[in-house]
Design an enzyme around this catalytic site. Structure first.
Site, PDB file in Angstrom:
ATOM      1  N   HIS A 308       1.534 -25.545 -21.055  1.00 44.49           N
ATOM      2  CA  HIS A 308       3.174 -26.681 -20.830  1.00 44.49           C
ATOM      3  C   HIS A 308       3.374 -26.289 -19.471  1.00 44.49           C
ATOM      4  O   HIS A 308       2.716 -24.945 -19.381  1.00 44.49           O
ATOM      5  CB  HIS A 308       3.745 -26.210 -21.611  1.00 44.49           C
ATOM      6  N   ASP A 365       1.479 -30.374 -29.123  1.00 43.59           N
ATOM      7  CA  ASP A 365       0.422 -31.383 -30.120  1.00 43.59           C
ATOM      8  C   ASP A 365      -0.943 -30.391 -30.822  1.00 43.59           C
ATOM      9  O   ASP A 365      -1.571 -30.661 -31.453  1.00 43.59           O
ATOM     10  CB  ASP A 365      -0.364 -32.134 -28.224  1.00 43.59           C
TER      11      ASP A 365
END
Ligand code: SDX
Length: 427
Positions: A308, A365
């Site tokens: 991320h 996700d």
């Protein structure tokens, strides 16, 4: 050309070349470089915006080092446990949790705007049956600007709130219709006796020939997914919405641009990519090979659902989703081999120096696809579910941007192309 340097030193002394530092309430401070070009004919170069704050915002705060996510100051874990998506949408849009009367009025507003104009439903017929739902949603949401453009004055605060509420209200039917059209099933309409998540489930999976019974465990799991995906600071799709909105574009067109950006596999499209990756890995035995490929610079393969730009710790959302996935699978009496692969993959990756060194952790996700698949959602609907939720964040940023007036967003560039030449010189 000799390399030149600007020695930026943090100081309390103001000198000729000094630039002010702006402090936020939480998080890193910023050097205010708005006057840099005017005063020094210098631009700041930051492709990918790794070190650039594009705006001030009071909506969401992420501390990537500590794995903290706050919506208007409330920790995401508390909202996921105690709140519901409609209340969170109100919080994001208006800044405070609603009183009982405010919540009643907001429920009524959402319930009065959740239908689609019948002519909008005819747009679906223009798409191939196998069109990806995100392609359909980009088109249909953009088309809504044709229905509301002349009845909305975005300079009027009340009109802005109506447009924002319309978008939150209509997204479930827009998303559900993109699925039911693809499977040749007649579109169901919202039932205002049901809550937001239950309504989405019945519009997705209900059929005209039998009563659809909402499973409360699945409805709650979907509501938690909506809460977790509602907003996330200046991510790519939200920044897309803000940039489109800065030109004064119609809010429906701005949200359509956000949907387009979210679709990318590096962003919201990752949930679908994670499941495809887990299917491709196929078994726990194949995990070492997948990890090796993810580390191989010569291989485009990446561990989808990992890493991320901001989180250099666990994404707090991924833990909540993993727990919901286990709960729903147990409730349904299913076990999903992909969950076992995912958990092994996480365990092995988090012990691997490559991932530790780069602070790559599972993100929102990584487990969401497993949960959505357990609930019966087809893979190509995963990002559409994300878009339904993120609409609350997108419209909140759209509303916030209308209140400030820094004008149109217009980034500069470092030009590396040809210098002046003339057509007469062509060879
Ligand atoms: C979302 O911004 C948001 O807030 C987004 C989001 C939201 O709520 O809106 O949180 C939702 O988009 C989550 C992210 C979903 N995407 C994925 O899961 C796709 C896989 N992840 C990567 O593509 C990547 O981690 C990004 C895009 C998420 C972040 O990329 P960055 O910040 O640009 O990081 P990077 O590419 O500079 O990576 C740093 C290093 C690189 O190695 P080196 O060049 O230093 O040797 O880490 C490596 C990368 O190659 N790396 C990975 C990796 N992610 C980064 N290596 C293998 N697998 C990965 N997934």
């Amino acid at each position: 050309m000799a390399t030149k340097y600007v020695n930026a030193v943090l100081s309390e002394q103001q000198g000729d070349g000094s630039l002010p530092v702006i402090d936020g309430v939480l998080g890193p401070s910023a050097v205010d470089i708005q006057t840099l070009y005017a005063r020094h004919s210098l631009l700041a170069f930051d492709p990918g915006f790794r070190s650039t704050a594009a705006c001030k915002s009071a909506i969401t705060f992420v501390d990537g080092d500590k794995g903290i996510l706050l919506y208007r100051g409330y920790p995401i874990e508390e909202l996921a446990e105690h709140s519901d998506f409609v209340e969170v949408a109100y919080l994001l849009m208006r800044g405070e949790l609603p009183t009982p009367l405010q919540r009643k009025n907001f429920d009524e507003a959402v319930g009065s705007h959740n239908l689609l104009h019948e002519q909008v439903l005819s747009f679906y017929r223009g798409f191939r049956r196998d069109a990806h739902p995100m392609a359909v949603m980009v088109g249909v949401v953009g088309a809504l600007s044709a229905f509301y453009h002349d009845v909305m004055n975005i300079r009027d605060a009340n009109d802005r709130q109506i447009a924002a509420t319309r978008l939150v209200a209509k997204m479930p039917m827009i998303a559900a219709a993109s699925y039911t059209y693809s499977v040749g099933r007649p579109q169901r309409y919202p039932n205002n006796k049901l809550d937001y998540a239950s309504n989405f489930l019945q519009m997705m999976f209900g059929t005209p020939n039998r009563e659809y019974i909402v499973d409360p465990v699945l409805a709650r799991a979907l509501d938690v997914i909506f809460i977790l995906h509602a907003d996330h600071e200046q991510n790519a799709s939200t920044s897309t919405v803000r940039l489109a909105a800065s030109s004064g574009a119609n809010p429906f067109a701005c949200i359509a641009a956000g949907i387009a950006s979210l679709w990318g596999p590096a962003h919201g499209g990752a949930n679908e990519a994670v499941l495809k990756m887990l299917m491709e890995i196929g078994s726990v035995e194949n995990i070492p090979k997948a990890i090796a490929r993810a580390k191989d610079k010569g291989d485009a393969f990446r561990l989808m659902g990992f890493g991320h730009r901001i989180y250099k710790n666990f994404d707090p959302r991924s833990r909540v989703i993993q727990a919901q996935a286990k709960k729903v699978l147990a409730h349904l009496g299913k076990d999903d081999p992909l969950l076992e692969i995912a958990m092994h993959l996480e365990e092995i990756a988090l012990k691997d120096e490559y991932f530790i060194e780069r602070k790559l952790y599972p993100n929102v996700d990584f487990y969401s696809g497993i949960l959505l698949r357990a609930m019966g959602f087809p893979m190509n609907m995963f990002t559409a579910v994300f878009a339904v939720a993120r609409t609350a964040g997108w419209v909140s940023h759209w509303l916030e941007l209308q209140e400030e007036s820094h004008g149109i967003d217009r980034p500069r560039q470092i030009y590396v192309g040809k210098t002046l030449r003339h057509y007469s010189e062509k060879k």
